[in-house]
Design an enzyme around this catalytic site. Structure first.
Site, PDB file in Angstrom:
ATOM      1  N   GLU A 478      43.967  57.421  53.807  1.00 15.25           N
ATOM      2  CA  GLU A 478      43.614  56.322  52.908  1.00 15.25           C
ATOM      3  C   GLU A 478      43.992  54.968  53.499  1.00 15.25           C
ATOM      4  OE1 GLU A 478      41.624  56.831  50.660  1.00 15.25           O
ATOM      5  OE2 GLU A 478      41.803  59.005  50.580  1.00 15.25           O
ATOM      6  N   HIS A 484      40.155  49.416  57.395  1.00 10.74           N
ATOM      7  CA  HIS A 484      38.742  49.074  57.536  1.00 10.74           C
ATOM      8  C   HIS A 484      38.412  47.854  56.666  1.00 10.74           C
ATOM      9  CE1 HIS A 484      34.421  50.966  57.908  1.00 10.74           C
ATOM     10  NE2 HIS A 484      34.588  49.897  58.653  1.00 10.74           N
TER      11      HIS A 484
END
Length: 695
Positions: A478, A484
């Protein structure tokens, strides 16, 4: 004016560094705020459409990108609460707001005058001198209109809008039903005989769960993965294993108001109709048209290639477990509620260590530190925790993320512990995406505000939280998604961070998992909870050697779920979903000792919204990429090689959807990977476990 009906705290985020003031937001604020914000967004859209000037990127596409900012902020706060800290008021609102939002966006996407402006730009795109990112953003808007029915006749548009609205309602109800079943079931144990085999860390978690559920005494088994899986692993009571397992796998299929089978049936019919209206042979063809895989045939080809090898490995594993059962004097077959229990015993025998021996070395605090340390070494960022900044729940932690030069890069919130107000699983989302556009209030761009949600067992007061190795992988997974979002460096918000093709979005998360088991990271952060001593090299070597243990089981669990998802969405009609599920599993030779990781009635990836519908395969598709991507560091001889890390940051983590994912990957690696890279990583020869609990 509509603005008067909106609590300013919902839209004017004036908390620390632009965080929302969560403490000033009340549940009853949302209904009126949504109505007012949708009306304001409608007015903004109408103004863009009615602009008398010829369409340009600035007056049409950029205007669309920054329109609806208030609605986006209200939505971000609401959907965060609906997933991570819900209640009866929020759930009632969710059932009302989900179809209302669908109706709103259908009006937007079927605005003929607005589509004409976007279509005009699309038709002359080659003459506009667009950058690669601008071309991608224009394409995204044009395809968004077309895939929402902009080119259909009015009656078909109206039907498509009705389908979308109904699907939104069904998806909200599906997820609420699963959560209701999870909340409604628990198993309270009071006799010492009922606790046979349970290690101290699990007993402590079960005590905490019991008190959280209002039980003054005893130990509680819940359907949170962080409790149910270790319970199935360690309890010596086969009858209790079966009881708990059946409850876990029956979520969404218990009859009554929370049963999801009718929802699944209607959802599949509506999705098939939607695809047909838009000119596709199936819903899978519609969904995959915008991905790297492109076609259902490509997806099924990958899944079946892996399935045959995984099934063979799983049957070999089953035979080993059966031998262990017989050795202990048992006279029963390996059933699904037996697998984890005997696999753990076999792992202990094979590698001479157990999960309970490993867990004291995996403290949540230390694994969080490891996540940040890897991010610093690979991407040059630094995290600073803010102890006095309130979030949306007391358990949520807030961090500033700074770049190498000290610039504030992002805000990150970590929500790690299970609670009854939170849906199961783990996920990353955002309150705010990164971009560089000038907003209507004059602000020049925005930093990302990203959060991770997990469901680790909360320890008793004053006790440290201990993780399993799978929990630790989930946390890294996660945080890879979070990176990202946080490292995004694009101009347009629609292509920021995770705004990429569905079967590319798991690359940054699954790739990041690799750094958890880099030996120097485990040596530094896997330290004993009581003594502070690092994990002994002997145990570390065993952990690394066991990475592919039980991999047939893990891959069969996953791949069977992905194959059922594809079967549902490649058919034009599914009258009896559970019959189709059974037919698919029988056709591929599903071992009776293993069940799908997500059976249809609680397959939230696929039916609680359509994010992963005809897309659950994407974890494996991305794994083809991540196996090859980490090999770049291995080839460089350094898991933190700065040249490779810079290429990774610049071409994968920071570009979002601003360039084609194939081009992004080739810019990093020089080529697209062959699936053999994944098979080698998995070992097939030796299958590596699929991990990351949002899979």
């Amino acid at each position: 004016m509509p603005q008067l009906h909106i609590n300013p705290a919902l839209i004017d985020w004036n908390g620390h560094q632009g965080l929302p003031r969560f403490d000033l937001v009340k549940d009853e604020d949302f209904a009126a705020a949504f109505d007012a914000a949708m009306a304001k967004h409608d007015a903004e859209i109408d103004a863009i459409a009615a602009n008398p000037e010829a369409p340009t990127m600035e007056n049409t596409v950029v205007a669309l990108e920054i329109a609806g900012d208030e609605l986006s902020r209200i939505s971000a706060l609401f959907w965060n609460k609906a997933g991570a800290h819900t209640n009866d008021v929020i759930q009632a609102l969710e059932r009302d707001i989900a179809p209302k939002m669908s109706r709103h966006y259908s009006r937007f996407s079927m605005n003929e005058v607005l589509f004409k402006r976007v279509d005009d730009l699309w038709a002359k795109r080659d003459t506009l001198g667009l950058s690669v990112e601008e071309g991608r953003v224009l394409e995204r808007h044009w395809k968004g209109f077309v895939r929402s029915g902009a080119q259909l006749a009015k009656p078909e548009q109206e039907r498509l809008a009705a389908i979308s609205e109904r699907l939104a309602s069904l998806g909200a109800k599906f997820g609420q039903n699963v959560l209701a079943d999870e909340k409604a079931w628990d198993l309270v144990l009071t006799d010492e005989a009922d606790l046979a085999g349970l290690p101290p860390f699990l007993r402590e978690a079960m005590v905490s769960a019991a008190r959280d559920r209002g039980h003054e005494t005893g130990y509680t088994v819940t359907l949170s993965r962080s409790i149910i899986e270790p319970f199935l692993t360690f309890t010596e009571r086969r009858d209790l294993r079966e009881q708990a397992f059946r409850a876990w796998t029956a979520r969404g299929a218990n009859g009554g108001d929370t049963d999801n089978l009718a929802i699944v049936r209607e959802t599949l019919a509506l999705r098939a109709e939607r695809a047909k209206l838009l000119g596709y042979d199936s819903f899978a063809a519609f969904k995959l048209d915008n991905t790297m895989a492109k076609t259902p045939e490509a997806v099924n080809g990958l899944l079946m290639a892996v399935w045959e090898k995984a099934r063979k490995r799983a049957l070999e594993e089953e035979a080993s477990l059966a031998g262990l059962i017989a050795e202990e004097g048992g006279n029963h077959e390996v059933m699904p509620w037996d697998w984890r229990h005997y696999a753990e015993k076999l792992r202990h025998r094979t590698f001479n260590f157990s999960e309970s021996e490993l867990k004291p070395y995996l403290q949540l605090e230390k694994i969080i530190e490891a996540c940040f340390d890897v991010a610093s070494r690979v991407f040059g960022i630094r995290a600073t925790e803010l102890k006095d900044v309130p979030a949306y729940h007391p358990d949520v932690r807030v961090f500033e993320i700074h770049d190498e030069d000290g610039t504030l890069k992002a805000l990150f919130l970590g929500d790690y512990f299970a609670r009854s107000s939170k849906r199961s699983g783990a996920w990353m989302s955002s309150f705010q995406s990164q971009h560089k556009l000038t907003l209507k209030n004059g602000a020049e761009g925005e930093i990302p505000i990203i959060y991770n949600v997990c469901n680790f067992a909360k320890p008793s007061a004053g006790k440290p939280a201990l993780l399993s190795i799978d929990d630790a992988r989930t946390l890294f997974h996660e945080f890879g998604h979070a990176l990202h979002g946080m490292l995004s460096d694009v101009t347009y918000p629609s292509v920021a961070g995770t705004g990429v093709a569905r079967d590319f979005v798991e690359l940054p998360s699954q790739l990041y998992e690799h750094w958890l088991t880099v030996p120097e990271i485990l040596q530094k952060y896997a330290v004993h909870v009581d003594t502070g001593a690092p994990m002994p090299k002997e145990l570390l070597d065993k952990v690394l050697a066991a990475r592919t243990f039980n991999a047939g089981f893990a891959t069969v669990e996953f791949t069977s779920s992905a194959l059922v998802d594809m079967a549902f969405h490649t058919r034009t009609s599914v009258e009896e979903p559970m019959k189709v599920q059974a037919e698919v599993l029988e056709g591929i030779g599903m071992p009776q000792s293993i069940v799908m990781r997500h059976a249809t009635p609680h397959f939230q990836h696929v039916f609680s919204g359509d994010g992963y519908s005809a897309g659950y395969y994407s974890y494996m598709w991305s794994e083809v990429l991540d196996a090859d991507a980490f090999a770049a560091f291995e080839e460089a001889g350094d898991a933190f090689d700065p040249v490779t890390a810079r290429k990774l940051k610049n071409n994968i983590y920071s570009v979002g959807g601003s360039i084609d994912p194939e081009d992004a990957y080739k810019a990093f690696r020089g080529k697209l990977p062959d699936p053999e890279a994944m098979l080698r990583k998995k070992g097939l020869a030796m299958l590596e476990e699929l991990s990351g609990s949002d899979a």
